[in-house]
Write an enzyme that holds these catalytic residues in place. Structure first.
Site, PDB file in Angstrom:
ATOM      1  N   ASN A 171      37.382  52.920  46.112  1.00 39.31           N
ATOM      2  CA  ASN A 171      37.682  54.267  45.606  1.00 39.31           C
ATOM      3  C   ASN A 171      37.516  55.318  46.699  1.00 39.31           C
ATOM      4  OD1 ASN A 171      38.399  53.515  43.084  1.00 39.31           O
ATOM      5  ND2 ASN A 171      36.610  54.338  42.035  1.00 39.31           N
ATOM      6  N   CYS A 219      37.427  58.512  37.241  1.00 41.14           N
ATOM      7  CA  CYS A 219      36.783  57.626  38.218  1.00 41.14           C
ATOM      8  C   CYS A 219      36.496  58.286  39.561  1.00 41.14           C
ATOM      9  CB  CYS A 219      37.641  56.386  38.434  1.00 41.14           C
ATOM     10  SG  CYS A 219      37.606  55.300  37.015  1.00 41.14           S
TER      11      CYS A 219
HETATM   12  N1  LIG Z   1      39.221  54.418  33.296  1.00 41.92           N
HETATM   13  C1  LIG Z   1      39.563  53.747  34.383  1.00 41.92           C
HETATM   14  O1  LIG Z   1      40.700  53.801  34.845  1.00 41.92           O
HETATM   15  C2  LIG Z   1      38.560  52.876  35.089  1.00 41.92           C
HETATM   16  C3  LIG Z   1      38.991  52.041  36.146  1.00 41.92           C
HETATM   17  C4  LIG Z   1      38.060  51.241  36.787  1.00 41.92           C
HETATM   18  C5  LIG Z   1      36.715  51.271  36.400  1.00 41.92           C
HETATM   19  N2  LIG Z   1      36.335  52.102  35.384  1.00 41.92           N
HETATM   20  C6  LIG Z   1      34.926  52.088  34.975  1.00 41.92           C
HETATM   21  O2  LIG Z   1      34.829  51.354  33.760  1.00 41.92           O
HETATM   22  C7  LIG Z   1      33.801  51.910  32.926  1.00 41.92           C
HETATM   23  C8  LIG Z   1      34.404  52.299  31.577  1.00 41.92           C
HETATM   24  O3  LIG Z   1      35.352  53.328  31.791  1.00 41.92           O
HETATM   25  P1  LIG Z   1      36.319  53.826  30.625  1.00 41.92           P
HETATM   26  O4  LIG Z   1      37.257  54.785  31.248  1.00 41.92           O
HETATM   27  O5  LIG Z   1      36.847  52.642  29.886  1.00 41.92           O
HETATM   28  O6  LIG Z   1      35.275  54.588  29.702  1.00 41.92           O
HETATM   29  P2  LIG Z   1      35.528  55.186  28.223  1.00 41.92           P
HETATM   30  O7  LIG Z   1      34.641  56.360  28.134  1.00 41.92           O
HETATM   31  O8  LIG Z   1      36.987  55.305  27.974  1.00 41.92           O
HETATM   32  O9  LIG Z   1      34.990  54.025  27.256  1.00 41.92           O
HETATM   33  C9  LIG Z   1      33.666  53.645  27.160  1.00 41.92           C
HETATM   34  C10 LIG Z   1      33.431  53.154  25.745  1.00 41.92           C
HETATM   35  O10 LIG Z   1      32.141  52.539  25.696  1.00 41.92           O
HETATM   36  C11 LIG Z   1      31.606  52.816  24.418  1.00 41.92           C
HETATM   37  N3  LIG Z   1      30.170  52.522  24.399  1.00 41.92           N
HETATM   38  C12 LIG Z   1      29.137  53.290  24.816  1.00 41.92           C
HETATM   39  N4  LIG Z   1      27.966  52.625  24.618  1.00 41.92           N
HETATM   40  C13 LIG Z   1      28.287  51.426  24.091  1.00 41.92           C
HETATM   41  C14 LIG Z   1      27.528  50.291  23.686  1.00 41.92           C
HETATM   42  N5  LIG Z   1      26.207  50.258  23.803  1.00 41.92           N
HETATM   43  N6  LIG Z   1      28.185  49.230  23.171  1.00 41.92           N
HETATM   44  C15 LIG Z   1      29.514  49.237  23.071  1.00 41.92           C
HETATM   45  N7  LIG Z   1      30.278  50.266  23.438  1.00 41.92           N
HETATM   46  C16 LIG Z   1      29.674  51.356  23.941  1.00 41.92           C
HETATM   47  C17 LIG Z   1      31.989  54.255  24.180  1.00 41.92           C
HETATM   48  O11 LIG Z   1      31.883  54.595  22.813  1.00 41.92           O
HETATM   49  C18 LIG Z   1      33.425  54.267  24.705  1.00 41.92           C
HETATM   50  O12 LIG Z   1      34.350  53.961  23.675  1.00 41.92           O
HETATM   51  C19 LIG Z   1      33.237  53.086  33.720  1.00 41.92           C
HETATM   52  O13 LIG Z   1      32.124  52.638  34.435  1.00 41.92           O
HETATM   53  C20 LIG Z   1      34.351  53.440  34.672  1.00 41.92           C
HETATM   54  O14 LIG Z   1      33.878  54.053  35.843  1.00 41.92           O
HETATM   55  C21 LIG Z   1      37.220  52.892  34.721  1.00 41.92           C
END
Ligand SMILES: NC(=O)c1ccc[n+]([C@@H]2O[C@H](COP(=O)([O-])OP(=O)(O)OC[C@H]3O[C@@H](n4cnc5c(N)ncnc54)[C@H](O)[C@@H]3O)[C@@H](O)[C@H]2O)c1
Length: 424
Positions: free
Chosen positions: A203, A255
């Protein structure tokens, strides 16, 4: 294999749907009952091209639940795909990750926890320690960071450039590698800390390229060069390559901003001042605000003007508005006393004070003093710019993504400015 995915957000849903497509049984768990209910009804709570079809196709192998016990029941693998937003200090907030780890029940077979969330280097070590403290030594731990980009996440997951797997135990790493059978991509096997760092470094490298070309754009503006030509000319150099060389108004998203802060903080906490990354972050912040300077130059003063922002999502093909440059622009414009009219085909601006969201580009432009192209939605390429020019009070147009043809826009009557290109 049977996989439990914790987190039904952008990453968790794509991960779950893609693994189901590869033939695995998947249970997706989230703490949000509404989200799980809508998924059970067959509705997709986020906008991500191709995800809907994939969830439909895999519905025999996909279950959605809010219950930890149901998710873990019979699972071989537990994917952690919860959010890791920044805290006030800039460190990653790992509370959702710890919630998953601490809620894991004891089971009488080996399961492997796989970290998909982006976490600081050293997290795997801490999770291992926490599991050992709970005498859950038979729970394996693997880091398998995610590199997908929103808007192309399904394609990126099924056709990745590489799969990174960092494991404490070789057998656990092999299990995760087998899980990806059917995906044709090089696999990088590493230790856990290196796998965690690969994600943060990848990143940081991409953000560095963006801030680099944006600074080149700013120098182009000062010297009369055209950054689009410059990017083409340097991108054809095989040692440089063309990607991430599009000058614009800076990166946003869920991100890059948070991961750059987390890496900066990680370095600082370890006693290292990461100068280059600090500069990348600062350049990006200033870049978002440069548009305000361009608008002020054209409109003299912003107080009392109406500015149309075209695009709210941080990039096209997503409804994600986290850290979107449009939010920064809207905030600055309102602070300067301008009214903001906003159009986006997918994302919504609920609760943004002082911002009126409209349904069409023409509605946004009618009577406006200026328009800023913020997100390069494909429909903007096809918009009827000729018809809209005369509806504006003043036809000032700032193309924040260098998307449109300057000569054509000027021919239509716009006072057209872009980023790193000669001004009108
Ligand atoms: N969005 C992207 O393009 C992307 C790409 C690569 C990596 N990431 C990483 O992946 C991770 C997730 O990102 P995202 O964009 O999907 O986040 P998001 O906020 O869209 O989704 C996270 C989900 O996790 C749920 N959650 C929270 N606590 C929980 C628990 N204890 N049990 C089950 N579910 C729970 C939330 O309610 C939410 O729906 C982050 O660390 C992010 O940095 C994201």
């Amino acid at each position: 294999m049977k996989i439990a995915v914790f987190g039904a957000g952008y990453v968790g849903l794509v991960t779950g749907a893609c693994f189901a497509d590869l033939g695995h049984d998947v249970v997706v768990r989230d703490i949000l009952p509404d989200r799980i209910e809508s998924l059970r009804r067959g509705e997709v709570p986020i906008y991500e091209p191709g995800l809907d079809e994939l969830l439909q196709r895999g519905r025999e192998r996909l279950t959605f639940t809010t219950e930890v016990a149901q998710a873990i029941d019979g699972a071989d693998i537990v994917y952690v795909a919860v959010g890791t937003p920044p805290t006030y200090s800039g460190d990653a907030d790992l509370s959702a990750v710890w919630m998953v780890i601490d809620e894991l029940p004891r089971v009488d077979r080996r399961i492997v926890v796989v970290m998909k969330s982006t976490v600081p280097v050293g997290t795997g070590e801490k999770v291992r320690h926490r599991l050992d403290e709970r005498r859950m030594t038979d729970v394996g731990y693997v880091s398998n960071p995610e590199f997908t980009a929103e808007g192309t996440a399904v394609r990126d997951f099924l056709h990745p450039d590489r799969i990174v797997i960092g494991a404490f135990e070789d057998a656990d790493g092999e299990l995760v590698e087998r899980l990806h059978a059917g995906i044709d991509a090089p696999v990088v096997r590493a230790d856990v800390a290196s796998a965690e760092m690969i994600k943060l470094a990848a990143n940081a490298a991409l953000m560095t390229r963006i801030s680099f070309i944006n600074e080149i754009a700013n120098v182009c503006e000062a010297t009369g060069a055209d950054v689009v030509k410059v990017a083409e000319g340097i991108g054809l150099d095989r040692r440089i390559g063309p990607s991430f060389l599009r000058a614009g108004i800076g990166f946003g998203g869920s991100c890059f901003p948070k991961d750059s802060l987390a890496l900066k903080q990680l370095a600082a906490n370890s006693g290292y001042h990461f100068q280059l990354l600090n500069a990348v972050i600062e350049v990006n912040e200033l870049q978002k605000r440069r548009v305000i300077g361009k608008l002020t130059e054209r409109l003299d003063r912003l107080r009392g003007t109406t500015v149309a922002l075209l695009g709210l999502a941080f990039k096209p093909d997503t409804d994600d508005t986290r850290e979107s440059p449009a939010l920064v622009l809207a905030g600055r414009l309102i602070a300067e006393g301008a009214s903001v009219r906003l159009w986006d085909p997918v994302a919504t601006a609920d609760g943004l004070p002082g911002v009126t969201q409209v349904k069409s580009v023409s509605e946004a432009l009618a009577g406006a003093d200026a328009a800023v192209l913020v997100t390069e939605w494909p429909e903007l390429r096809e918009a009827d710019w000729a018809a809209m020019c005369s509806t504006m009070r003043r036809p000032v147009f700032i193309d924040g993504r260098n998307m449109l043809d300057p000569a054509e826009m000027r021919r239509l009557g716009y006072v057209y400015d872009a980023i790193g290109r000669a001004a009108s």
